[in-house]
Design a protein around this motif. Structure first.
Motif, mmCIF file in Angstrom:
data_model
loop_
_atom_site.group_PDB
_atom_site.id
_atom_site.type_symbol
_atom_site.label_atom_id
_atom_site.label_comp_id
_atom_site.label_asym_id
_atom_site.label_seq_id
_atom_site.Cartn_x
_atom_site.Cartn_y
_atom_site.Cartn_z
ATOM 1 N N CYS A 24 0.829 -1.210 0.000
ATOM 2 C CA CYS A 24 0.000 0.000 0.000
ATOM 3 C C CYS A 24 0.862 1.257 0.000
ATOM 4 C CB CYS A 24 -0.913 0.011 1.225
ATOM 5 S SG CYS A 24 -2.227 -1.245 1.206
ATOM 6 N N CYS A 25 1.955 1.186 0.729
ATOM 7 C CA CYS A 25 2.785 2.382 0.892
ATOM 8 C C CYS A 25 3.579 2.739 -0.359
ATOM 9 C CB CYS A 25 3.720 2.203 2.085
ATOM 10 S SG CYS A 25 2.829 2.135 3.670
ATOM 11 N N LEU A 26 3.550 1.884 -1.360
ATOM 12 C CA LEU A 26 4.170 2.215 -2.636
ATOM 13 C C LEU A 26 3.309 3.199 -3.407
ATOM 14 C CD1 LEU A 26 5.393 -1.322 -3.792
ATOM 15 C CD2 LEU A 26 6.773 0.524 -2.788
ATOM 16 N N ALA A 27 2.004 3.211 -3.068
ATOM 17 C CA ALA A 27 1.079 4.144 -3.718
ATOM 18 C C ALA A 27 1.090 5.476 -2.981
ATOM 19 C CB ALA A 27 -0.324 3.548 -3.744
ATOM 20 N N GLU A 28 0.361 6.442 -3.511
ATOM 21 C CA GLU A 28 0.301 7.766 -2.886
ATOM 22 C C GLU A 28 -1.130 8.281 -2.876
ATOM 23 O OE1 GLU A 28 2.934 10.351 -4.949
ATOM 24 O OE2 GLU A 28 4.767 9.319 -4.293
ATOM 25 N N GLY A 29 -1.377 9.282 -2.018
ATOM 26 C CA GLY A 29 -2.653 9.975 -2.000
ATOM 27 C C GLY A 29 -3.842 9.076 -1.736
ATOM 28 N N LEU A 64 -7.039 4.216 0.134
ATOM 29 C CA LEU A 64 -7.952 3.132 -0.223
ATOM 30 C C LEU A 64 -7.338 1.772 0.080
ATOM 31 C CD1 LEU A 64 -9.301 4.432 -3.655
ATOM 32 C CD2 LEU A 64 -10.615 4.166 -1.549
ATOM 33 N N CYS A 65 -6.072 1.632 -0.252
ATOM 34 C CA CYS A 65 -5.368 0.367 -0.019
ATOM 35 C C CYS A 65 -5.271 0.072 1.471
ATOM 36 C CB CYS A 65 -3.981 0.437 -0.654
ATOM 37 S SG CYS A 65 -3.041 -1.107 -0.561
ATOM 38 N N LEU A 66 -4.885 1.058 2.270
ATOM 39 C CA LEU A 66 -4.751 0.860 3.715
ATOM 40 C C LEU A 66 -6.104 0.559 4.357
ATOM 41 C CD1 LEU A 66 -2.223 3.726 4.570
ATOM 42 C CD2 LEU A 66 -1.755 1.267 4.629
ATOM 43 N N ALA A 67 -7.149 1.241 3.871
ATOM 44 C CA ALA A 67 -8.486 1.035 4.442
ATOM 45 C C ALA A 67 -9.004 -0.369 4.186
ATOM 46 C CB ALA A 67 -9.459 2.063 3.879
#
Length: 489
Positions: A113-118, A123-126
């Motif tokens: 998830c942390c590879l993505a941003e904003g 959304l990924c973390l949730a």
């Protein structure tokens, strides 16, 4: 605490689905609940929702998450707050989740998830969630322990209890868990603040027993559904009903199993209102109307089934074990190759497993599930083959002996476990192993006895934990049943 309270918390603070509806929607909902409930109840709801979502997190990690959630609400919800406050703070929270080290719950998917941003990161973390606990481990404190802990630190006692209880029942519907957890906290507060009256504590525990049982039972049912999905959940109910009431006919059992799987598919994801008890009561009425005439044990359970005791009737039905004396049934017609490949093949397979289950009434459900899963692979393979008839002709004969050998062994093991005292059961196992492996050392035999008796004590029960027992069965089956052999014969 109102069910709607936790609904909003779950959907807005922890759900990727809510995020898709827009930041203003999320801010308005969170702030609306924070203002209507007040900080204390809002915080309690956040503990329950967080503990269910992150069932493997430490108490400190959960409190860190909750502290952040409450802080965002306090900062961004007052009149005149910056309209961008909620978006900025929630984004900062997701960024802190990706810091190293992070004070929040650990999850194997966080790195991705942390590879993505904003928004994509949020959304990924949730969407992350820890696997649910299959077997509750928390033991409620005794009356003196509960009162001492509450009187020393009321807030700390409540926080700890909400954390422990919610993480143990993270598969149960959210409103059910919330109602039960807050009911216990209220019970302790009421009894301990009135001089610590033991009678108060015992009487209130008795009154809350239906709520406790509903939480425990719904957690098991929903965990089963979460693991297996709708189709195999229905199969599981077919097996349970067939093993408990082998005199019932297939169409009746199929209707009840379909109703049960539909019920859990609706109620287990229920976050807006607590419909589980109402739907379960309606399902209980259908069971009683259908099976009371087929089995006296069902009839006895249903005697209490008036408008106020439907839940007690279902508790009784749920707790019924395998029939003690399965009937002598004639041979039945196996599904043909065409039955397995046509559009109605699901019912053909369900009918087949119904017939097996009512004959092997003590074989563990996990064994049926393992056979069903392997059967699906072979059926799909043969039905898509250029010559399905030749494919089945090659593979089905191989399965007959192995499948029924496994069922016989499973049925015998669980029948012995059910009908013998535990010490007698272990001695019987020891005798069997000595005959099977006469030259083995005593410690080897003892190890095998302990391994098999441990499996039986957990899995030779209806409503046994599906993950644990499924893994144990697959481990055992792998020694005697190749991937190409476990299929319908």
């Amino acid at each position: 605490m109102k069910a709607a309270t936790l609904t909003i918390l779950l959907l807005t603070l922890f759900s990727s689905h809510a995020m898709h509806r827009g930041r203003d929607y999320m801010r308005d909902k969170v702030c609306g609940e924070f203002k209507s409930l007040g900080k204390d109840k809002f915080r309690a709801g956040a503990i329950i929702a967080s503990s269910r979502k992150y069932s493997n997190a430490t108490f400190e990690e959960i409190l860190n998450v909750v502290s952040e959630i409450v802080s965002i609400a306090e900062k961004c919800c007052p009149e005149g707050a910056d309209p961008e406050c909620y978006e900025k703070e929630s984004l900062a929270l997701s960024n802190r989740s990706c810091s190293d080290p992070s004070p929040f719950p650990k999850h194997s998917g966080i790195a991705g998830c942390c590879l993505a941003e904003g928004l994509e990161r949020k959304l990924c973390l949730a969407a992350l969630k820890h696997p649910a606990r299959e077997i509750p481990v928390y033991v409620e404190p005794s009356f003196p322990e509960a009162c001492n802990a509450f009187q020393n630190d009321p807030q700390g006692f409540q926080d700890r209890y909400l954390y422990e209880y919610s993480r143990d029942y993270s598969s149960a519907p959210l409103p059910v868990v919330a109602a039960s957890a807050m009911n216990y906290v209220s019970m302790v507060a009421g009894c301990c603040q009135t001089g610590g009256n033991r009678f108060c504590f015992l009487s209130q525990k008795f009154l809350r027993r239906p709520l406790v049982m509903l939480t425990l039972m719904s957690n098991k049912m929903c965990a089963h559904y979460e693991l297996l999905g709708k189709e195999k959940t229905k199969l599981g109910y077919i097996i349970k009903f067939a093993q408990k009431s082998p005199n019932a006919n297939f169409q009746d059992v199929l209707a009840l199993a379909t109703d049960a799987s539909e019920m859990v598919s609706r109620s287990c994801s229920d976050t807006f209102n607590s419909t589980f008890e109402a739907e379960l009561s309606e399902h209980t009425t259908k069971i009683c109307n259908t099976l009371s005439t087929k089995d006296e044990r069902f009839r006895d359970c249903c005697k209490c089934c008036d408008s106020t005791n439907k839940m007690r009737a279902y508790f009784c039905i749920y707790s019924l074990q395998w029939t003690s004396s399965p009937p002598q049934l004639p041979d039945f017609q196996k599904p043909s190759d065409e039955d397995l490949c046509n559009e109605n093949r699901t019912q053909a397979k369900e009918h087949y497993f119904f017939e097996i289950a009512r004959r092997y009434t003590h074989a563990p459900e996990a064994l049926f599930t393992a056979i069903y899963e392997s059967s699906e692979n072979i059926v799909s393979s043969c039905c898509s083959d250029s010559d399905p008839t030749a494919c089945f002709a090659l593979k089905r004969p191989k399965a007959r002996e192995q499948i029924f050998d496994l069922l016989e062994k499973g049925n015998e093991l669980c029948s012995q476990y059910t009908n013998l005292q535990f010490t007698e059961f272990k001695e019987k196992l020891r005798e069997n192993y000595r005959k099977m492996i006469p030259n083995s050392a005593e410690d080897v035999v003892s190890g095998l006895v302990e391994q098999r008796s441990s499996f039986a004590s957990t899995c030779c029960l209806l409503n046994a934990p599906p993950v644990y027992c499924g893994l144990k069965v697959k481990s055992g089956v792998s020694h005697t049943c190749s991937h190409d052999i476990c299929l319908l014969h």
